[in-house]
Design an enzyme around this catalytic site. Structure first.
Site, PDB file in Angstrom:
ATOM      1  CD1 TRP A 162      46.851  44.410  22.482  1.00 41.36           C
ATOM      2  CD2 TRP A 162      45.488  45.820  21.355  1.00 41.36           C
ATOM      3  NE1 TRP A 162      45.776  43.626  22.024  1.00 41.36           N
ATOM      4  CE2 TRP A 162      44.977  44.586  21.082  1.00 41.36           C
ATOM      5  CE3 TRP A 162      44.925  46.876  20.615  1.00 41.36           C
ATOM      6  CZ2 TRP A 162      43.842  44.190  20.425  1.00 41.36           C
ATOM      7  CZ3 TRP A 162      43.742  46.632  19.951  1.00 41.36           C
ATOM      8  CH2 TRP A 162      43.275  45.214  19.706  1.00 41.36           C
ATOM      9  CG  ASN A 163      41.688  47.403  24.270  1.00 38.76           C
ATOM     10  OD1 ASN A 163      42.442  47.633  25.297  1.00 38.76           O
ATOM     11  ND2 ASN A 163      40.477  46.712  24.237  1.00 38.76           N
ATOM     12  CE  LYS A 186      53.176  42.566  30.265  1.00 39.56           C
ATOM     13  NZ  LYS A 186      53.342  43.298  28.771  1.00 39.56           N
ATOM     14  N   PRO A 187      53.061  47.642  30.361  1.00 40.71           N
ATOM     15  CG  PRO A 187      54.027  49.302  29.261  1.00 40.71           C
ATOM     16  CD  PRO A 187      54.240  48.491  30.401  1.00 40.71           C
ATOM     17  CB  ALA A 188      49.733  45.933  25.412  1.00 38.77           C
ATOM     18  N   GLY A 240      42.633  42.148  30.041  1.00 39.98           N
ATOM     19  CA  GLY A 240      43.210  41.651  28.823  1.00 39.98           C
ATOM     20  C   GLY A 240      42.182  40.532  28.529  1.00 39.98           C
ATOM     21  CB  SER A 241      42.634  37.788  26.389  1.00 42.63           C
ATOM     22  OG  SER A 241      43.724  37.039  26.825  1.00 42.63           O
ATOM     23  CG  LEU A 263      39.185  38.609  32.578  1.00 44.72           C
ATOM     24  CD1 LEU A 263      39.085  37.211  33.218  1.00 44.72           C
ATOM     25  CD2 LEU A 263      40.842  39.060  32.516  1.00 44.72           C
ATOM     26  CD  GLU A 393      36.400  40.390  23.481  1.00 41.39           C
ATOM     27  OE1 GLU A 393      37.437  39.560  23.710  1.00 41.39           O
ATOM     28  OE2 GLU A 393      36.114  41.449  23.908  1.00 41.39           O
TER      29      GLU A 393
HETATM   30  P1  NAD Z   1      45.736  39.557  26.173  1.00 40.65           P
HETATM   31  O1  NAD Z   1      45.464  39.074  27.469  1.00 40.65           O
HETATM   32  O2  NAD Z   1      46.611  38.882  25.222  1.00 40.65           O
HETATM   33  O3  NAD Z   1      47.054  40.722  26.711  1.00 40.65           O
HETATM   34  C1  NAD Z   1      46.813  41.688  27.808  1.00 40.65           C
HETATM   35  C2  NAD Z   1      48.093  42.128  28.584  1.00 40.65           C
HETATM   36  O4  NAD Z   1      48.568  40.757  29.043  1.00 40.65           O
HETATM   37  C3  NAD Z   1      49.421  42.589  27.785  1.00 40.65           C
HETATM   38  O5  NAD Z   1      50.090  43.458  28.428  1.00 40.65           O
HETATM   39  C4  NAD Z   1      50.012  41.217  27.581  1.00 40.65           C
HETATM   40  O6  NAD Z   1      51.518  41.349  27.500  1.00 40.65           O
HETATM   41  C5  NAD Z   1      49.907  40.410  29.060  1.00 40.65           C
HETATM   42  N1  NAD Z   1      49.903  38.994  28.765  1.00 40.65           N
HETATM   43  C6  NAD Z   1      49.686  38.090  27.599  1.00 40.65           C
HETATM   44  N2  NAD Z   1      49.923  36.904  27.973  1.00 40.65           N
HETATM   45  C7  NAD Z   1      50.548  36.960  29.387  1.00 40.65           C
HETATM   46  C8  NAD Z   1      50.867  35.780  30.483  1.00 40.65           C
HETATM   47  N3  NAD Z   1      50.806  34.695  30.085  1.00 40.65           N
HETATM   48  N4  NAD Z   1      51.051  36.189  31.712  1.00 40.65           N
HETATM   49  C9  NAD Z   1      51.099  37.526  32.020  1.00 40.65           C
HETATM   50  N5  NAD Z   1      50.820  38.583  31.269  1.00 40.65           N
HETATM   51  C10 NAD Z   1      50.331  38.194  29.987  1.00 40.65           C
HETATM   52  O7  NAD Z   1      44.817  40.397  25.668  1.00 40.65           O
HETATM   53  P2  NAD Z   1      45.007  41.753  24.461  1.00 40.65           P
HETATM   54  O8  NAD Z   1      44.749  40.943  23.134  1.00 40.65           O
HETATM   55  O9  NAD Z   1      46.091  42.305  24.474  1.00 40.65           O
HETATM   56  O10 NAD Z   1      43.599  42.442  24.632  1.00 40.65           O
HETATM   57  C11 NAD Z   1      42.391  42.181  24.179  1.00 40.65           C
HETATM   58  C12 NAD Z   1      41.462  41.595  25.429  1.00 40.65           C
HETATM   59  O11 NAD Z   1      41.666  42.508  26.402  1.00 40.65           O
HETATM   60  C13 NAD Z   1      40.206  41.422  24.969  1.00 40.65           C
HETATM   61  O12 NAD Z   1      39.702  40.352  25.294  1.00 40.65           O
HETATM   62  C14 NAD Z   1      39.447  42.649  25.610  1.00 40.65           C
HETATM   63  O13 NAD Z   1      38.049  42.211  25.729  1.00 40.65           O
HETATM   64  C15 NAD Z   1      39.989  42.593  26.866  1.00 40.65           C
HETATM   65  N6  NAD Z   1      39.725  43.889  27.434  1.00 40.65           N
HETATM   66  C16 NAD Z   1      39.140  44.106  28.532  1.00 40.65           C
HETATM   67  C17 NAD Z   1      38.808  45.103  29.243  1.00 40.65           C
HETATM   68  C18 NAD Z   1      37.895  45.053  30.287  1.00 40.65           C
HETATM   69  O14 NAD Z   1      37.943  46.365  30.886  1.00 40.65           O
HETATM   70  N7  NAD Z   1      37.206  44.127  30.831  1.00 40.65           N
HETATM   71  C19 NAD Z   1      39.486  46.441  28.721  1.00 40.65           C
HETATM   72  C20 NAD Z   1      40.166  46.224  27.442  1.00 40.65           C
HETATM   73  C21 NAD Z   1      40.369  45.198  26.858  1.00 40.65           C
END
Ligand code: NAD
Length: 489
Positions: A162-163, A186-188, A240-241, A263, A393
């Site tokens: 989402w960021n 699949k967007p956030a 994502g995370s 990540l 983080e």
């Molecule tokens: P998140 O991992 O919770 O979610 C990211 C995406 O993954 C969302 O679309 C979410 O719906 C999906 N998701 C969540 N659980 C899942 C699962 N079990 N299986 C499949 N998909 C799943 O992360 P967040 O809190 O939305 O985003 C923040 C994180 O993203 C931070 O850790 C940040 O550092 C990281 N990030 C990294 C980069 C990069 O380029 N390295 C860029 C932006 C954000």
């Protein structure tokens, strides 16, 4: 003007937001919908379709059906569509930025910047589409000819956070489409509207049916189970995370899918005594507080050499205290809300832990109002590398200042983390700049540069910050297979 009226001015805003599958928009099979909320006001913004596994399957079917014809579209024609889409994004920059601010919260000026940044990936990879060169290799046997062809990987699934609701999609979709792949995105769940607007623009730019499918859903699990089970999905790209990234690595084993993972980070921001102090203060401000500290590359730990610690802390704190917190639609706002209550709880936990460990507050330190997600930009003095705020983080507008004495000590602190995405170093000593650039175990190092990200350069992490690179000359490789052809004449 109300949020609903602003949204109604968007092209999709007059219609219910559906799923983009194959030839067009459709509701979720089960009729499900979920609500998108404005993090600045808590107001309901819009309802979007809540896809189930059968919708995800339909999107994969559409992407698989579109693949043979899209992969043979000549590269210049694929590039032309990408360039047209980038042009449309810039024409609609204001409208798209407004949608982003409403659902994500970032200040409008930053949202405008993200739309331009997102469009730049389409433009960059349009160029790369035209340079997917193969190879001929001199053989050791006279009548043999050895060739390397580069072909699209196939159907790619993309999961985005989402960021950066727009740029994290185009950084994946740009190279995928340029390479001749088709996509299921699949967007956030917090920020689906920017993705859907992008889908509309791609269709307007002439992207054929089924090449880009967008599936919104509240629960990501049925989506990921369906894409990982399907043999036709050849690659999954995730931002994502780290926690979720590790789950996806496990899931990818069953069908041996290619994975790209962007990540989490824990960026050190190092200021040596010989640095241009004003540049370092401005850089730390930009790196730490962009998007209210919710970026994967943002300074998480600010290390300042002890001889300039007080001077840096003073100048930095004055600038931070002047930052205006508020609704991103207000032109005076520089710090918007955190994305949700969970994010606020994490920031609260980190600040409380730092104070308990002996840190002190130079400015901020609490929520702007008790009931909302606005956090006052915070500077913590006398932080240490063992505090939570330095080990995890924070993903919020909190800047811990940590003192150090010499280069070896700070390099040790900087690398003592399982993460390795971005690091920053401010110094005017050229030899030290080289030593730090080479010694920091990070995928991205900014030397006197707090905002190094650009479409032309590779973006990605060492260690637990990910696998693969996005952007730059190598970004398209993630979406190409190398095929070796040996021919006996
Ligand atoms: P998140 O991992 O919770 O979610 C990211 C995406 O993954 C969302 O679309 C979410 O719906 C999906 N998701 C969540 N659980 C899942 C699962 N079990 N299986 C499949 N998909 C799943 O992360 P967040 O809190 O939305 O985003 C923040 C994180 O993203 C931070 O850790 C940040 O550092 C990281 N990030 C990294 C980069 C990069 O380029 N390295 C860029 C932006 C954000």
């Amino acid at each position: 003007m109300t949020d609903a009226r602003i949204l109604a001015q968007t092209m999709l805003g007059n219609e219910p937001y559906g799923l983009l599958i194959g030839e067009g928009w459709r509701p979720a099979t089960g009729g499900g919908r979920f609500t998108v909320t404005n993090p600045a006001t808590g107001d309901h913004l819009a309802e979007v379709a809540d896809a189930d596994a059968s919708d995800v399957q339909a999107a994969i079917d559409a992407a698989a059906t579109a693949l043979p014809s899209w992969s043979i579209v000549p590269a210049p024609a694929r590039a032309a569509i990408l360039r047209r889409a980038a042009g449309l994004m810039l024409e609609e920059q204001e409208r798209l930025a407004t949608v982003m601010t409403l659902e994500q919260g970032k200040p409008l000026a930053e949202a405008r910047g993200e739309i331009a940044y997102a469009a730049s990936f389409l433009t960059w990879f349009a160029g790369e589409a035209e340079r997917i060169y193969g190879m001929t290799i001199p053989a050791s046997i006279a009548n043999k000819r050895l060739l390397v062809l580069r072909q699209p990987v196939g159907v790619c699934a993309m999961i985005t956070p989402w960021n950066f609701p727009s740029a994290m999609i185009t950084r994946k979709l740009g190279p995928a489409l340029a390479a001749g792949c088709t996509a299921v995105i699949k967007p956030a769940e917090q920020t689906p509207l920017s993705a859907l607007e992008l889908g509309r623009i791609l269709r307007q730019a002439g992207l054929p049916d089924g090449v880009c499918n967008i599936v919104t859903c509240q629960d990501p699990i049925p989506f990921s189970t369906t894409i990982f089970d399907d043999e036709r999905v050849r690659k999954v790209s995730f931002t994502g995370s780290t926690e979720v990234g590790k789950l996806l690595i496990q899931q990818s084993a069953a069908t041996v899918k290619r994975l790209s993972l962007e990540l989490g980070g824990n960026a050190p921001f190092i200021v040596f005594a010989d640095a241009d102090l004003d540049a370092a203060v401005s850089g730390a401000l930009a790196s730490k507080f962009r998007n209210a500290g919710q970026t994967c590359v943002c300074a998480n730990r600010i290390f300042v050499q002890r001889s300039i610690y007080e001077a840096f802390a003073e100048r930095f704190t004055v600038r931070v205290a002047a930052m205006q917190v508020g609704n991103g639609l207000d032109p005076a706002t520089v710090i918007g809300p955190l994305i949700d209550q969970q994010a606020r709880t994490k920031v609260e936990r980190h600040v409380a832990d730092a104070l308990a460990g002996g840190a002190s507050i130079l400015t901020g330190g609490s929520a702007a109002t008790p009931e909302t997600q606005f956090w006052t930009p915070t500077v913590l003095a006398h932080a240490t590398p063992t505090m939570l705020v330095a080990r995890e983080e924070t993903f919020g507008p909190v800047a811990p200042l940590i003192g150090f004495d010499d280069e070896a000590e700070v390099l040790g602190y900087a690398n003592a983390t399982p993460f390795g995405l971005a690091a920053y170093c401010y110094t005017r000593d050229l030899s030290r700049a080289w030593r730090m650039a080479e010694g920091l175990e990070y995928g991205i190092v900014g030397i006197n540069d707090a905002i190094p990200s650009t479409a032309q350069a590779p973006f990605g992490g060492f260690k637990q910050s990910g696998l693969g690179r996005e952007g730059g000359p190598s970004g398209i490789d993630e979406y190409l297979e190398e095929k070796y052809v040996s021919m006996v004449l």
